[in-house]
Design an enzyme around this catalytic site. Structure first.
Site, PDB file in Angstrom:
ATOM      1  N   SER A  16       0.533  -1.129   0.183  1.00 44.05           N
ATOM      2  CA  SER A  16      -0.260  -0.088  -0.399  1.00 44.05           C
ATOM      3  C   SER A  16       1.070   1.769   0.027  1.00 44.05           C
ATOM      4  O   SER A  16       1.427   0.904   0.502  1.00 44.05           O
ATOM      5  CB  SER A  16      -1.194   0.345   1.062  1.00 44.05           C
ATOM      6  OG  SER A  16      -1.641  -1.209   1.351  1.00 44.05           O
ATOM      7  N   SER A 255       7.223  -1.650  11.711  1.00 49.40           N
ATOM      8  CA  SER A 255       5.779  -0.081  10.806  1.00 49.40           C
ATOM      9  C   SER A 255       6.538   0.586  10.186  1.00 49.40           C
ATOM     10  O   SER A 255       7.711   1.331   9.863  1.00 49.40           O
ATOM     11  CB  SER A 255       4.500  -0.121  11.899  1.00 49.40           C
ATOM     12  OG  SER A 255       5.299   1.578  11.771  1.00 49.40           O
ATOM     13  N   LYS A 256       5.462   1.738   9.393  1.00 53.36           N
ATOM     14  CA  LYS A 256       5.980   2.383   8.305  1.00 53.36           C
ATOM     15  C   LYS A 256       6.508   3.429   8.994  1.00 53.36           C
ATOM     16  O   LYS A 256       7.478   4.746   8.475  1.00 53.36           O
ATOM     17  CB  LYS A 256       4.934   2.887   8.040  1.00 53.36           C
ATOM     18  CG  LYS A 256       4.900   2.256   6.313  1.00 53.36           C
ATOM     19  CD  LYS A 256       3.707   2.159   5.282  1.00 53.36           C
ATOM     20  CE  LYS A 256       3.236   0.947   4.406  1.00 53.36           C
ATOM     21  NZ  LYS A 256       2.048   0.706   3.691  1.00 53.36           N
ATOM     22  N   ARG A 257       6.182   3.409  10.580  1.00 56.17           N
ATOM     23  CA  ARG A 257       6.855   4.514  11.681  1.00 56.17           C
ATOM     24  C   ARG A 257       8.496   4.411  11.324  1.00 56.17           C
ATOM     25  O   ARG A 257       8.835   5.595  12.613  1.00 56.17           O
ATOM     26  CB  ARG A 257       5.828   4.613  13.072  1.00 56.17           C
ATOM     27  CG  ARG A 257       4.907   5.447  12.440  1.00 56.17           C
ATOM     28  CD  ARG A 257       4.038   5.128  14.037  1.00 56.17           C
ATOM     29  NE  ARG A 257       3.646   4.161  14.305  1.00 56.17           N
ATOM     30  CZ  ARG A 257       2.728   2.882  14.638  1.00 56.17           C
ATOM     31  NH1 ARG A 257       1.982   3.620  13.372  1.00 56.17           N
ATOM     32  NH2 ARG A 257       2.608   2.269  15.014  1.00 56.17           N
TER      33      ARG A 257
END
Ligand SMILES: [Zn+2]
Length: 280
Positions: A16, A255-257
């Site tokens: 995504s 995560s994308k963090r």
């Protein structure tokens, strides 16, 4: 005798574009690529950009660039095309719409008018680990059509309470989940008129004739949900292969963090993909 080199194996990677890809994505995708290669099959890149608020075009180009840098090669996808396109989910809306209609005709789904506040008050936590979607108590199961007039609603799939959904995962072995216990009636079409992940994923994997789905173990419960969707729509079910999740040094799932572990940042820091893979 000449043996045919091609195989019918079709795998996919489905990121995504809501942020930069990190090492955890790369590891799962790499497994998908290796399995497709080992089988002499095809790898499809699908751009899961249905979330209009969070998906950004700049993340799409970054995603493609980062995947190529890391060493990914796909035979079908947004820029290369292929026989099962379009490969951007945002261009497949009418296909999802059809699927929704089919589910509606089959009586598998119902409109849910619950607000976020209603849900917070009524839902309970699932038993299954790794699944953070609360169990919906079925409040709207018996709504009459007049009750949805002029109301915003989502569509939920009615699970068969008490049924055990069992499957054999190619990596993790036998799995089973209880409908109504580990997961409840789940959203297939969101209030903002966007297909939910579960529906889009099943519709696309079937339409793109994916034979094996390789993804993170956090989606094991979703696989149980999706098996119900395959059944309700009469679609052929692929094999599943779930990968253990990658965690950081503190044991927190990536995560994308996790910016320092984004492929982008790793490249900027002079890291080499082969060395990163060698550390797995
Ligand atoms: Zn409801």
């Amino acid at each position: 005798m000449i043996l045919a080199k091609h195989s019918s194996y079709r795998g996919r990677i489905a990121p995504s574009p809501t942020g930069y890809l990190h090492l955890g994505h790369a590891r799962t995708f790499w497994t998908a690529q290796e399995r497709a290669r080992a089988a002499g099959g095809v790898l499809v890149l699908r751009n899961e950009n249905l979330d209009r608020a969070r998906s950004k075009p700049e993340f799409v180009s970054a995603m493609i660039e980062d995947l190529r840098w890391f060493g990914f090669e796909w035979q079908e996808g947004p820029h290369v095309g292929g026989p099962f396109g379009p490969y951007n989910q945002s261009e497949r809306y009418s296909i999802y719409r059809e699927a929704l209609k089919k589910l509606e005709r089959g009586g598998s789904i119902y409109p849910c008018i619950c607000s976020r506040k209603d849900l917070q008050a009524a839902t309970r936590a699932p038993h299954a680990e790794d699944d953070n979607e609360p169990i919906y108590p079925g409040t709207c199961r018996e709504l009459t059509p007049s009750q949805t007039v002029n109301r915003k609603f989502c569509w939920r799939f009615r699970v068969s309470d008490g049924e055990t959904i069992a499957f054999t995962d190619g990596n993790l072995g036998p799995q089973q989940f209880g409908a109504g216990k580990d997961f409840g009636d789940f959203v297939v079409w969101r209030t903002d008129d966007v297909p939910a992940y579960q529906l889009a994923c099943v519709v696309d994997d079937a339409a793109m004739q994916i034979t094996e789905v390789v993804r993170g173990a956090d989606l094991l419960v979703s696989t149980a949900r999706q098996l119900l969707l395959y059944r309700a729509m009469g679609l052929p079910v692929p094999e599943f292969y779930h990968c253990p999740l990658v965690t950081d040094e503190a044991g927190v799932r990536l995560s994308k963090r996790h910016d320092p572990l984004s492929l982008r940042r790793l490249r900027e820091c002079g890291q080499f993909p082969a060395a990163l893979r060698g550390a797995w």
